[in-house]
Design an enzyme around this catalytic site. Structure first.
Site, PDB file in Angstrom:
ATOM      1  CG  HIS A 150      25.016  34.203  30.495  1.00  0.00           C
ATOM      2  ND1 HIS A 150      24.302  33.036  30.607  1.00  0.00           N
ATOM      3  CD2 HIS A 150      24.225  35.055  29.801  1.00  0.00           C
ATOM      4  CE1 HIS A 150      23.137  33.171  29.991  1.00  0.00           C
ATOM      5  NE2 HIS A 150      23.068  34.388  29.506  1.00  0.00           N
ATOM      6  CB  SER A 280      47.304  34.415  52.127  1.00  0.00           C
ATOM      7  OG  SER A 280      48.128  33.316  51.777  1.00  0.00           O
TER       8      SER A 280
END
Length: 475
Positions: A150, A280
């Site tokens: 999970h 970026s």
């Protein structure tokens, strides 16, 4: 630059896969089918002269594209266009070209050849992914790391055991790919609706000659199996099965790309990042996982295309309907081109993947203290303490530690708390022995080594000729 350019051609796919689905390969294969059909028909006694065969051979590769385009615009039929264009050059052979054949003789048999050759290219790249993951697994088979369920810290595993899970998916893909290659059939010479009526007439009802012709022609193109029955076309479920295989390979790659991006966020592993690469345009510090993201993006595309081939297979009418044609022109080639690109990216990542053992270790020690609570209880009871009392004290220390870590951003001080608690009869030496991560990896290392030895190495040994050293990534 005023026309749309397919990114699969411009940016992603390999030269070999682009050539496999190129007009040149497709239409020279058509001419080879015409040539070899005529050769075997001549051997079986039809009135075909040697000079006609030689004329076909002479003009096997000199396609006049302008004449093809002219005739296709005129007749709205691609086979007729190529037939006329070839007939203008191979004037001696013209009377016997396409004798007894139908359009599907060219189109379907050629498609099956391209699908087979495309699968061979995919197999090559998939074996190289397997080879690099095998080496990675061996290198890190005994390196402890946090396992997650999970996406929450669970127990420990090893870096190599985790990569063996990626390999397991690939082995399933290779097994299916081999099955598809081994069982792929040639359409052969089935005639207009699959009855071979034209060939029955050509050979005066001699079924043995028709079967001989079909067998020899199929073997000439490297096929040992032939569809026993077809309509005008081979069953389009074949396309659906192959595109489902490509979807499966894409699913395996997507799983890897997901895992790598999650681990890159944890700073434990990282895809290659070039010295001058910019992550970026705004955030100069960024090291975005663009290769993994590209893999995932292309994988989604391939998975979606498999539904298209399933729809085509489901909606064919009787002996055939042409509403499969435009769809297949797009879907078959682009599924292969995209899968080819995915595997090139995957190989490139694995060639230069970076692992950060110190960060892995740091993340382990953030969670490991909580994993040894049961061992602390057992040891304390052995040293004379009350089990329930120790359990309660450990629970309280755990809750306080979690609270400080989450609310105040503090480091994990659980071990310090245990050592400072006089009611927990355990010393620092005993605790340090418990804190060795290799005490918590189970049989990860043994499982990984046995898996490589028994399942992976035999496949790599069988396909050792396919292993090469360069992924040849375009961009």
């Amino acid at each position: 630059m005023k026309e749309y350019k397919n990114p699969l051609v411009e940016r992603y796919s390999s030269k070999e896969m682009l050539y496999n689905f190129s007009p040149e390969k497709k239409f020279t294969t058509w001419r080879k089918l015409w040539l070899y059909l005529a050769e075997f028909q001549k051997k079986l006694g039809l009135n075909i002269k040697e000079e006609q065969i030689n004329d076909l051979k002479k003009h096997l590769n000199d396609i006049d594209w302008n004449r093809v385009f002219f005739y296709e615009k005129k007749f709205h039929h691609d086979v007729i266009a190529h037939l006329y264009a070839l007939g203008e050059k191979a004037t001696i052979a013209k009377p016997i070209i396409h004798l007894g054949a139908t359009s599907a003789f060219l189109g379907d048999n050629t498609d099956l050849i391209l699908l087979r050759d495309g699968l061979e290219i995919i197999l090559n790249k998939l074996i190289n992914v397997l080879f690099r993951l095998r080496n990675f697994t061996l290198e890190y088979h005994n390196t402890p790391t946090l396992a997650f369920t999970h996406y929450q810290p669970a127990q420990l595993t090893t870096v190599g055991k985790r990569s063996s899970l990626w390999i397991q998916s690939i082995l399933m893909d290779i097994e299916e790919l081999e099955f598809r290659l081994q069982n792929l059939c040639f359409r052969g010479i089935k005639g207009t609706v699959g009855t071979a009526a034209s060939f029955k007439e050509l050979f005066n009802g001699n079924l043995k000659k028709v079967k001989y012709l079909e067998k020899k022609l199929s073997q000439k193109f490297g096929f040992q199996k032939i569809f026993p029955v077809t309509g005008q076309t081979y069953d389009r479920k074949v396309d659906a099965q192959i595109l489902n295989l490509l979807s499966n390979i894409s699913q395996s790659s997507h799983k890897f790309s997901n895992d790598l991006r999650l681990l890159q966020n944890l700073k434990e592993m990282e895809e290659p990042f070039n010295k001058e690469q910019i992550g970026s345009s705004a955030m100069a510090y960024k090291r975005n996982p663009i290769l993994s993201e590209r893999m995932a993006s292309l994988a989604k595309y391939v998975i979606s295309l498999s539904n298209s081939s399933a729809m085509v297979a489901a909606t064919q009418w009787l002996e055939r309907t042409l509403d499969d044609s435009a769809n297949r022109r797009l879907v078959l080639a682009q599924s292969f081109l995209a899968t080819d690109a995915i595997l090139m990216i995957w190989n490139n990542i694995l060639e230069n993947i970076v692992v950060y053992p110190k960060m892995i270790e740091k993340n382990i020690y953030q969670e490991l203290p909580f994993l040894i609570t049961e061992s602390i209880i057992v040891k304390s009871v052995k040293n004379g303490a009350d089990r329930q009392e120790i359990h309660e004290r450990i629970r309280i220390h755990s809750m306080k530690t979690h609270s400080k870590m989450k609310l105040e951003g503090k480091e994990n001080d659980f071990i310090k708390r245990i050592l400072n608690d006089e009611k927990i009869p355990i010393n620092e030496k005993e605790l340090n022995k418990m804190l060795d991560p290799k005490n918590f990896i189970g049989f990860s290392s043994d499982q990984s080594l046995e898996f490589i030895d028994k399942k992976v190495n035999p496949i790599l040994d069988r396909f050792h000729r396919l292993i090469n050293s360069n992924s040849n990534l375009k961009i």
